[in-house]
Each structure stands twice: as C-alpha cells, then as structure tokens.
Design a protein around this motif. Structure first.
Motif, PDB file in Angstrom:
ATOM      1  N   ASP A   1       0.829  -1.217   0.000  1.00  0.00           N
ATOM      2  CA  ASP A   1       0.000   0.000   0.000  1.00  0.00           C
ATOM      3  C   ASP A   1       0.860   1.263   0.000  1.00  0.00           C
ATOM      4  O   ASP A   1       0.738   2.090  -0.919  1.00  0.00           O
ATOM      5  N   PRO A   2       1.761   1.472   0.985  1.00  0.00           N
ATOM      6  CA  PRO A   2       2.594   2.681   0.915  1.00  0.00           C
ATOM      7  C   PRO A   2       3.547   2.695  -0.275  1.00  0.00           C
ATOM      8  O   PRO A   2       3.911   3.774  -0.762  1.00  0.00           O
ATOM      9  N   ILE A   3       3.933   1.520  -0.768  1.00  0.00           N
ATOM     10  CA  ILE A   3       4.793   1.496  -1.957  1.00  0.00           C
ATOM     11  C   ILE A   3       4.034   2.039  -3.166  1.00  0.00           C
ATOM     12  O   ILE A   3       4.559   2.851  -3.935  1.00  0.00           O
TER      13      ILE A   3
ATOM     14  N   GLY B   1       1.632   2.390 -22.074  1.00  0.00           N
ATOM     15  CA  GLY B   1       2.168   3.622 -21.514  1.00  0.00           C
ATOM     16  C   GLY B   1       2.657   3.466 -20.084  1.00  0.00           C
ATOM     17  O   GLY B   1       2.708   4.446 -19.323  1.00  0.00           O
ATOM     18  N   ALA B   2       3.046   2.251 -19.701  1.00  0.00           N
ATOM     19  CA  ALA B   2       3.535   2.011 -18.338  1.00  0.00           C
ATOM     20  C   ALA B   2       4.882   2.686 -18.141  1.00  0.00           C
ATOM     21  O   ALA B   2       5.722   2.734 -19.044  1.00  0.00           O
ATOM     22  N   THR B   3       5.085   3.183 -16.923  1.00  0.00           N
ATOM     23  CA  THR B   3       6.360   3.843 -16.602  1.00  0.00           C
ATOM     24  C   THR B   3       7.056   3.200 -15.410  1.00  0.00           C
ATOM     25  O   THR B   3       8.106   3.683 -14.972  1.00  0.00           O
ATOM     26  N   ALA B   4       6.483   2.130 -14.862  1.00  0.00           N
ATOM     27  CA  ALA B   4       7.104   1.396 -13.762  1.00  0.00           C
ATOM     28  C   ALA B   4       6.695  -0.068 -13.892  1.00  0.00           C
ATOM     29  O   ALA B   4       5.773  -0.408 -14.642  1.00  0.00           O
ATOM     30  N   VAL B   5       7.392  -0.937 -13.152  1.00  0.00           N
ATOM     31  CA  VAL B   5       7.157  -2.376 -13.241  1.00  0.00           C
ATOM     32  C   VAL B   5       6.980  -2.952 -11.846  1.00  0.00           C
ATOM     33  O   VAL B   5       7.741  -2.623 -10.923  1.00  0.00           O
ATOM     34  N   VAL B   6       5.976  -3.808 -11.702  1.00  0.00           N
ATOM     35  CA  VAL B   6       5.776  -4.562 -10.459  1.00  0.00           C
ATOM     36  C   VAL B   6       5.977  -6.036 -10.798  1.00  0.00           C
ATOM     37  O   VAL B   6       5.236  -6.599 -11.602  1.00  0.00           O
ATOM     38  N   ALA B   7       6.989  -6.642 -10.206  1.00  0.00           N
ATOM     39  CA  ALA B   7       7.277  -8.057 -10.417  1.00  0.00           C
ATOM     40  C   ALA B   7       6.732  -8.858  -9.252  1.00  0.00           C
ATOM     41  O   ALA B   7       6.934  -8.486  -8.086  1.00  0.00           O
ATOM     42  N   ILE B   8       6.049  -9.960  -9.539  1.00  0.00           N
ATOM     43  CA  ILE B   8       5.511 -10.827  -8.502  1.00  0.00           C
ATOM     44  C   ILE B   8       5.965 -12.247  -8.800  1.00  0.00           C
ATOM     45  O   ILE B   8       5.566 -12.842  -9.802  1.00  0.00           O
ATOM     46  N   GLY B   9       6.820 -12.788  -7.952  1.00  0.00           N
ATOM     47  CA  GLY B   9       7.284 -14.157  -8.176  1.00  0.00           C
ATOM     48  C   GLY B   9       8.688 -14.361  -7.662  1.00  0.00           C
ATOM     49  O   GLY B   9       9.205 -13.566  -6.869  1.00  0.00           O
ATOM     50  N   GLY B  10       9.314 -15.432  -8.137  1.00  0.00           N
ATOM     51  CA  GLY B  10      10.686 -15.721  -7.778  1.00  0.00           C
ATOM     52  C   GLY B  10      11.650 -15.092  -8.763  1.00  0.00           C
ATOM     53  O   GLY B  10      11.367 -14.055  -9.381  1.00  0.00           O
TER      54      GLY B  10
ATOM     55  N   VAL C   1       9.431  -2.646  -8.660  1.00  0.00           N
ATOM     56  CA  VAL C   1       9.025  -3.119  -7.333  1.00  0.00           C
ATOM     57  C   VAL C   1       9.000  -4.637  -7.395  1.00  0.00           C
ATOM     58  O   VAL C   1       8.367  -5.217  -8.287  1.00  0.00           O
ATOM     59  N   ALA C   2       9.691  -5.287  -6.471  1.00  0.00           N
ATOM     60  CA  ALA C   2       9.793  -6.747  -6.481  1.00  0.00           C
ATOM     61  C   ALA C   2       9.051  -7.341  -5.290  1.00  0.00           C
ATOM     62  O   ALA C   2       9.433  -7.113  -4.141  1.00  0.00           O
ATOM     63  N   ILE C   3       7.990  -8.087  -5.569  1.00  0.00           N
ATOM     64  CA  ILE C   3       7.284  -8.840  -4.532  1.00  0.00           C
ATOM     65  C   ILE C   3       7.760 -10.280  -4.661  1.00  0.00           C
ATOM     66  O   ILE C   3       7.377 -10.997  -5.579  1.00  0.00           O
ATOM     67  N   ASN C   4       8.622 -10.687  -3.758  1.00  0.00           N
ATOM     68  CA  ASN C   4       9.351 -11.937  -3.877  1.00  0.00           C
ATOM     69  C   ASN C   4       8.540 -13.104  -3.328  1.00  0.00           C
ATOM     70  O   ASN C   4       7.946 -13.000  -2.251  1.00  0.00           O
TER      71      ASN C   4
ATOM     72  N   ILE D   1      18.992  -1.439 -12.475  1.00  0.00           N
ATOM     73  CA  ILE D   1      17.922  -2.416 -12.230  1.00  0.00           C
ATOM     74  C   ILE D   1      17.858  -2.887 -10.776  1.00  0.00           C
ATOM     75  O   ILE D   1      17.181  -3.880 -10.491  1.00  0.00           O
ATOM     76  N   TYR D   2      18.541  -2.203  -9.881  1.00  0.00           N
ATOM     77  CA  TYR D   2      18.220  -2.455  -8.481  1.00  0.00           C
ATOM     78  C   TYR D   2      16.738  -2.123  -8.271  1.00  0.00           C
ATOM     79  O   TYR D   2      16.293  -1.023  -8.615  1.00  0.00           O
ATOM     80  N   PRO D   3      15.946  -3.038  -7.717  1.00  0.00           N
ATOM     81  CA  PRO D   3      14.562  -2.659  -7.423  1.00  0.00           C
ATOM     82  C   PRO D   3      14.502  -1.454  -6.488  1.00  0.00           C
ATOM     83  O   PRO D   3      15.353  -1.299  -5.589  1.00  0.00           O
ATOM     84  N   LEU D   4      13.513  -0.625  -6.712  1.00  0.00           N
ATOM     85  CA  LEU D   4      13.314   0.531  -5.837  1.00  0.00           C
ATOM     86  C   LEU D   4      12.813   0.072  -4.474  1.00  0.00           C
ATOM     87  O   LEU D   4      13.296   0.524  -3.427  1.00  0.00           O
ATOM     88  N   PHE D   5      11.855  -0.843  -4.493  1.00  0.00           N
ATOM     89  CA  PHE D   5      11.311  -1.444  -3.274  1.00  0.00           C
ATOM     90  C   PHE D   5      11.231  -2.956  -3.465  1.00  0.00           C
ATOM     91  O   PHE D   5      11.062  -3.446  -4.580  1.00  0.00           O
ATOM     92  N   ALA D   6      11.322  -3.690  -2.350  1.00  0.00           N
ATOM     93  CA  ALA D   6      11.133  -5.135  -2.383  1.00  0.00           C
ATOM     94  C   ALA D   6      10.332  -5.562  -1.166  1.00  0.00           C
ATOM     95  O   ALA D   6      10.412  -4.946  -0.097  1.00  0.00           O
ATOM     96  N   ILE D   7       9.570  -6.623  -1.335  1.00  0.00           N
ATOM     97  CA  ILE D   7       8.788  -7.205  -0.248  1.00  0.00           C
ATOM     98  C   ILE D   7       9.218  -8.649  -0.070  1.00  0.00           C
ATOM     99  O   ILE D   7       9.159  -9.449  -1.005  1.00  0.00           O
TER     100      ILE D   7
END
Length: 408
Positions: A31-33, A98-107, A145-148, A179-185
């Motif tokens: 949420d805050p991310i 027109g995406a300007t950011a990426v959210v990755a979900i997985g390994g 943003v990486a949701i691991n 390519i360092y993620p900005l945020f990770a979970i």
C-alpha cells in the motif's frame, strides 16, 4: 540463539540499494509502496508474473492499485528459465499501455524478466537479445518493485538478471545499477506453499551464491561475513521447512538468508558454479536452476578449496564441522558437502538428468562462449582452464565417492 528474541511478525525495513521490507505481513507494505509510486507520477505499471503463483498476494496488490489510482497491464507468461522472447513481449505490452514502472511478482524468473523489461521500456529501439548479447550498456530503467515469492535468488535486492536466448542455448547474466529494485517485499507467509523440491532448490541457490561470493577474487570481509551467516541459517532452518512447510520461523530465516546471500554476491560476485550451471539449464530449460547448482557445487569445491581453504573451512563449518582449512582437505570437503546435499533430499547428479561424458565438450564450449560467463570465470580463485571446467563437469556426472571408486 538470537533468532528466538527476534519477532518474525515485526516487519523490518532493510536498506541496501533497495528498500526491502522483511517479515510476516510485509505484503501490507504494498500500500505505501503504491502510494510512493503514484506520488512520483507512476500511475501506469506493467505487472510481470508467472501464470499462477502471483495469486498468493494479488488481492492486496489490486487493492493498493485501486486505492492509489494505479492502472496496470499484466504479463503473466513467465516460465522457469525465462527467454528473451517473453521479455520482448512484456516490454512491448508496457510500451503500448504507456507504463512507466514495473511490479514483479514471483521468484527469480519473473523478477529478472521484469528488470529486463524495465530496461527495454527506456530503450524502445533495443531488444532483449541486444541486451543479453551485451550489445549495449543501459544506464536507465523504469522503476521496479519486487514482490518476492521464493527464498533463493536474492534478486529482489541486487543488480543482476538472467534470461536465456534459446536458439543459441545461451543463458547470460547482466548486472547494471539501474535495475536495483526501488522497493522489495520479503514476506515469508507468501512462501509456505512452495513445493518440497522447490524449497530445497531455492535454498541451495542461496547456498551457492555465498560459496562463490566468499571465494572470488573480488571477495571481501563483508561477503565472507554474510556467507557464513547464510550457511548457518540454511543448515538450521532448511530441515525444519522440509519437515513443516508451514513453519513461518523457518521460512523467515531462509528468506533472510537468501536476501543477505543476494547482498553477498552483489558485492563478492560469482564464479564457477553459476557459470557452469547456466549451460546446463540453457540446454535443458526444464532443469531447475537450484538443482543444476547442487549437482555441480561439490565438484567446484573440490577444485577451488586448495585456493581458499581457510575461508571455506570457516564458512562451511555449520554443515561440515571439523575442517581445519588445509588444501589437502579438498576432496573430503567436497564429498562432505555432497553428503549434506543428499541429507536434505537433493540426490541427483548430472547423469540422472541425461547428461553424459559425450556432453562435456559442448558444455565447456558454452561456458566459455556464452556472453557474460567469461566474466564470472575470470573471478574464480583458480584459473578457469578447459581442464578445470571439464573436471568439474566430469566429477558431477556421478556421486563423488562413486566416481572416485571407478577412478580407483
């Protein structure tokens, strides 16, 4: 030990180049991310995932998107050992939306693919083949943003990504600061459903990261420190996770071990085991990366131990007690490491996966010619001659003791 006094439910903010949230319930930080992304002007995002595992947290991700006015397009076709074609498809989808950011979900596979697509979003005239054949050096990428969802790769906190070029049987690695993620979970509650074999293989991946990171020519006291703690935690908590997959404490510390292993090799880098595994899973894409590493790491230790005996004796002491740190222990240390791998259920060798003596020359050629792998080989503590590479592959075909008996 100190772990008993550390609440796994107290979500910690751990700062590397990435701000990583670690702990049970860390998924709530989505949420805050998303609020931060929206405030930065990133209100259209590309989501990158596999076909199903993302559903473990999808409800909370969607809620955060809706709350903060973030719209998305979803590329959900990433497979293990992902390819450049998937990266190109994801990047094209992002550009059209027109995406300007990426959210990755997985390994590792979705996160590495997302990092790669994030670069191509900033370089629309380039392809993933250009990127992985090292035809350009990117300086920028869309925020990631990486949701691991696994405790193995450490990619959620590092600058590395790996994608295959199938027609050439190449599996190169890239490493760029952009390519360092900005945020990770890192939330262990998202990992209690990992299958038993995947639990083994991803943990072995983390183990290999530090065996290499503490022995490269770039190794530092920092990478050695992180390596020893990684091995200690895996030795203690992997058997517990295998006995009880729902053990949140075990998942937490395996996840923490994986994260610090990622930081360790972000600093100390890698050498033989990854350079020689990549040809295996390039030739055989269905081969799990962690299994490939497990099959060859005893052969790697046999060859590098004489060059780094004190470091390896110390770092491996949680799983191989009694090492004295002398070069003469090399074969015994390698055999003991293989026995430990067998004890946690990783018992296959290359011959079990269909590799034989007739494949060795091709694997050596791929290790020497795949883009980027020459850099890893140059970091090894012993010179990466064809003879050394051949020996590692050959003594990985069968269990070391069985191979020694045949040679005898």
């Amino acid at each position: 030990m100190w772990e008993k006094n550390n609440s796994i439910y107290d979500v910690k903010e751990i700062r590397t180049r990435t701000t990583c949230y670690l702990g049970v319930g860390a998924i709530d930080k989505v949420d805050p991310i998303m609020e931060a992304l929206s405030d930065m002007g990133h209100r259209r995002v590309l989501v990158v995932s596999g076909r199903s595992s993302y559903r473990t947290c999808w409800g909370k991700v969607l809620k955060a998107f809706e709350k903060h006015g973030v719209s998305y397009v979803h590329y959900d076709r990433i497979t293990p050992n992902p390819t450049v074609d998937s990266v190109d498809e994801a990047a094209q989808m992002a550009r059209e939306f027109g995406a300007t950011a990426v959210v990755a979900i997985g390994g590792g596979s979705p996160i590495d693919s997302a990092k790669s697509a994030a670069i191509l979003m900033e370089y629309p005239d380039k392809t993933a083949r250009d990127l992985y054949e090292l035809k350009f050096s990117p300086k920028k990428a869309a925020p990631v943003v990486a949701i691991n969802l696994t405790h193995g790769t450490g990619t959620e906190v590092d600058r590395f990504a790996v994608v295959s070029i199938p027609e050439k049987e190449y599996k190169p690695a890239i490493a760029y600061d952009c390519i360092y993620p900005l945020f990770a979970i890192d939330d262990p509650s998202l990992m209690t459903g990992l299958p038993e074999d995947q639990t083994r293989y991803v943990s072995v991946d983390a183990l290999n990261h530090v065996i290499e990171a503490c022995t490269t020519v770039a190794a530092s006291p920092y990478s050695i420190l992180l390596a020893k703690e990684t091995v200690r935690l895996i030795a203690k908590y992997l058997p517990k996770a295998l006995r009880d997959p729902k053990d949140l404490e075990a998942r937490y510390y395996l996840l923490y071990a994986s994260m610090i292993a990622g930081v360790a090799f972000d600093n100390g880098l890698l050498h033989y085991t990854h350079a020689l595994e990549h040809p295996l899973s390039a030739v055989k894409p269905e081969l799990p990366h962690g299994l490939g590493l497990a099959m060859i790491v005893p052969g790697v230790v046999k060859n590098i131990y004489p060059a780094r005996p004190e470091v390896l004796a110390d770092v491996l002491s949680p799983i191989i007690p009694g090492l004295e740190g002398t070069p003469e222990e090399a074969l015994g240390a390698a055999e003991a490491l293989e026995e430990w791998l067998f004890s946690v259920g990783v018992t296959q060798k290359l011959s079990d996966q269909g590799f034989g003596e007739e494949h060795v020359s091709k694997l050596v050629h791929l290790a020497k010619t795949t883009p980027s792998l020459d850099t890893l080989l140059s970091l090894a503590p012993v010179t990466a001659t064809d003879q050394v590479i051949e020996d590692i592959y050959r003594c990985s075909l069968k269990p070391l003791k069985a191979s020694a008996a045949v040679r005898g």
